[in-house]
Design a protein around this motif. Structure first.
Motif, PDB file in Angstrom:
ATOM      1  N   TYR A   1       0.828  -1.193   0.000  1.00 50.35           N
ATOM      2  CA  TYR A   1       0.000   0.000   0.000  1.00 50.35           C
ATOM      3  C   TYR A   1       0.866   1.246   0.000  1.00 50.35           C
ATOM      4  CZ  TYR A   1       0.956  -0.351   5.029  1.00 50.35           C
ATOM      5  OH  TYR A   1       1.571  -0.460   6.242  1.00 50.35           O
ATOM      6  N   GLN A   2       0.261   2.324  -0.471  1.00 50.61           N
ATOM      7  CA  GLN A   2       0.908   3.627  -0.496  1.00 50.61           C
ATOM      8  C   GLN A   2       0.515   4.388   0.760  1.00 50.61           C
ATOM      9  OE1 GLN A   2       2.859   5.244  -2.739  1.00 50.61           O
ATOM     10  NE2 GLN A   2       2.888   3.824  -4.468  1.00 50.61           N
ATOM     11  N   LYS A   3       1.489   4.881   1.484  1.00 49.77           N
ATOM     12  CA  LYS A   3       1.187   5.687   2.673  1.00 49.77           C
ATOM     13  C   LYS A   3       1.565   7.125   2.388  1.00 49.77           C
ATOM     14  CE  LYS A   3       2.029   5.964   7.640  1.00 49.77           C
ATOM     15  NZ  LYS A   3       3.171   6.843   7.860  1.00 49.77           N
ATOM     16  N   VAL A   4       0.635   8.010   2.641  1.00 52.06           N
ATOM     17  CA  VAL A   4       0.848   9.425   2.361  1.00 52.06           C
ATOM     18  C   VAL A   4       1.134  10.162   3.656  1.00 52.06           C
ATOM     19  CG1 VAL A   4      -0.212  11.520   1.458  1.00 52.06           C
ATOM     20  CG2 VAL A   4      -0.655   9.332   0.350  1.00 52.06           C
TER      21      VAL A   4
ATOM     22  N   PHE B   1       1.615  14.015   5.207  1.00 55.41           N
ATOM     23  CA  PHE B   1       1.326  15.411   4.920  1.00 55.41           C
ATOM     24  C   PHE B   1       2.256  16.335   5.696  1.00 55.41           C
ATOM     25  CE2 PHE B   1      -2.628  15.626   2.471  1.00 55.41           C
ATOM     26  CZ  PHE B   1      -3.047  14.313   2.519  1.00 55.41           C
TER      27      PHE B   1
ATOM     28  N   LEU C   1      -1.923  17.336   8.810  1.00 53.18           N
ATOM     29  CA  LEU C   1      -2.816  16.179   8.824  1.00 53.18           C
ATOM     30  C   LEU C   1      -2.013  14.957   9.253  1.00 53.18           C
ATOM     31  CD1 LEU C   1      -4.292  18.179   6.808  1.00 53.18           C
ATOM     32  CD2 LEU C   1      -5.190  16.138   5.712  1.00 53.18           C
TER      33      LEU C   1
ATOM     34  N   TRP D   1      -4.474   1.856  -5.015  1.00 51.43           N
ATOM     35  CA  TRP D   1      -3.119   2.309  -4.728  1.00 51.43           C
ATOM     36  C   TRP D   1      -2.416   2.852  -5.968  1.00 51.43           C
ATOM     37  CZ3 TRP D   1      -3.165   3.424  -0.095  1.00 51.43           C
ATOM     38  CH2 TRP D   1      -3.651   2.563   0.896  1.00 51.43           C
TER      39      TRP D   1
END
Lengths: 115, 113
Positions: free
Chosen positions: A100-103, A105, B43, B97
């Motif tokens: 999975y891609q984790k973003v 911020f 965030l 994704w």
């Protein structure tokens, strides 16, 4: 540990001039970068993005520049308009072992465009 | 247009109460996320889900749990609300994704007294 940093909490620019918002990151695994814009009482909205294989992406008045060696990206808004007044979040994405891609911020920069 | 809705815009709860924040998306997105936004901290990801009944911890999962029984709905649960959970809570979704862009709801301003 803040992996994505926006060191300027606020920025004021005259209408018609260029706005430059900056973002620095520390994780070399980030492979995709995004900018979001947020108005008060609304959720963030996607603005523009760039893949790590590019160094520039342009969409109308908005251009994002990526300098991988410096781990730095910037968002240029030309010309700035009063409606651009908002909080801008930089975000960076990395692929994790689970597929999975984790973003992550940044803390945001509040842009005020003065008429 | 993608629409992400959150059950409440403003919520006031007492310390120790169990709190449910609901989020619904209407675009058949695979992934859903819960963030909190605090001044000076940006965030921060609490939990996310990439499929029904699947969940992963984010950066700050302590004091929270989540539930995703249906693809379109993702709930954030505060088991015993505390004053340090006073914050703006934002739900988001993304197609899969391969698409990095996330679509956000309007947020829920939660105050715990």
């Amino acid at each position: 540990d803040q992996q994505v940093k926006q060191n300027s909490p606020s920025l004021s620019v005259q209408e018609g001039r260029i706005s430059i918002l900056n973002c620095d990151y520390t994780n070399s695994m980030f492979d995709y970068f995004l900018w979001y814009k947020k108005y008060p009482a609304e959720g963030p909205t996607f603005l523009i993005s760039i893949s790590s294989i590019k160094d520039k992406n342009e969409d109308g008045r908005f251009t994002v520049f990526l300098n991988k060696s410096a781990k730095h990206l910037s968002l240029h808004i030309v010309p700035s308009q009063p409606g651009d007044s908002a909080v801008y979040f930089c975000a960076a994405s990395a692929l994790y072992s689970g597929g999975y891609q984790k973003v992550t911020f940044g803390t945001g920069t509040k842009l005020q465009v003065i008429p | 247009d993608v629409k992400v809705t959150q059950s409440s815009r403003y919520l006031v709860k007492r310390t120790g109460e169990k709190v449910f924040l609901e989020c619904v998306q209407d675009m058949d997105h695979e992934n859903m996320f819960w963030y909190r936004q605090d001044p000076g901290l940006g965030l921060r990801l609490i939990y996310f889900s990439y499929d029904v009944k699947m969940k992963e911890k984010g950066d700050i999962p302590e004091g929270y749990s989540v539930s995703r029984e249906k693809k379109e709905r993702f709930s954030l649960i505060l088991e015993s609300a505390s004053t340090n959970q006073t914050s703006m809570y934002l739900c988001a979704s993304s197609f899969d994704w391969g698409q990095h862009e996330q679509y956000f709801g309007p947020g829920t301003r939660l105050t715990v007294t």
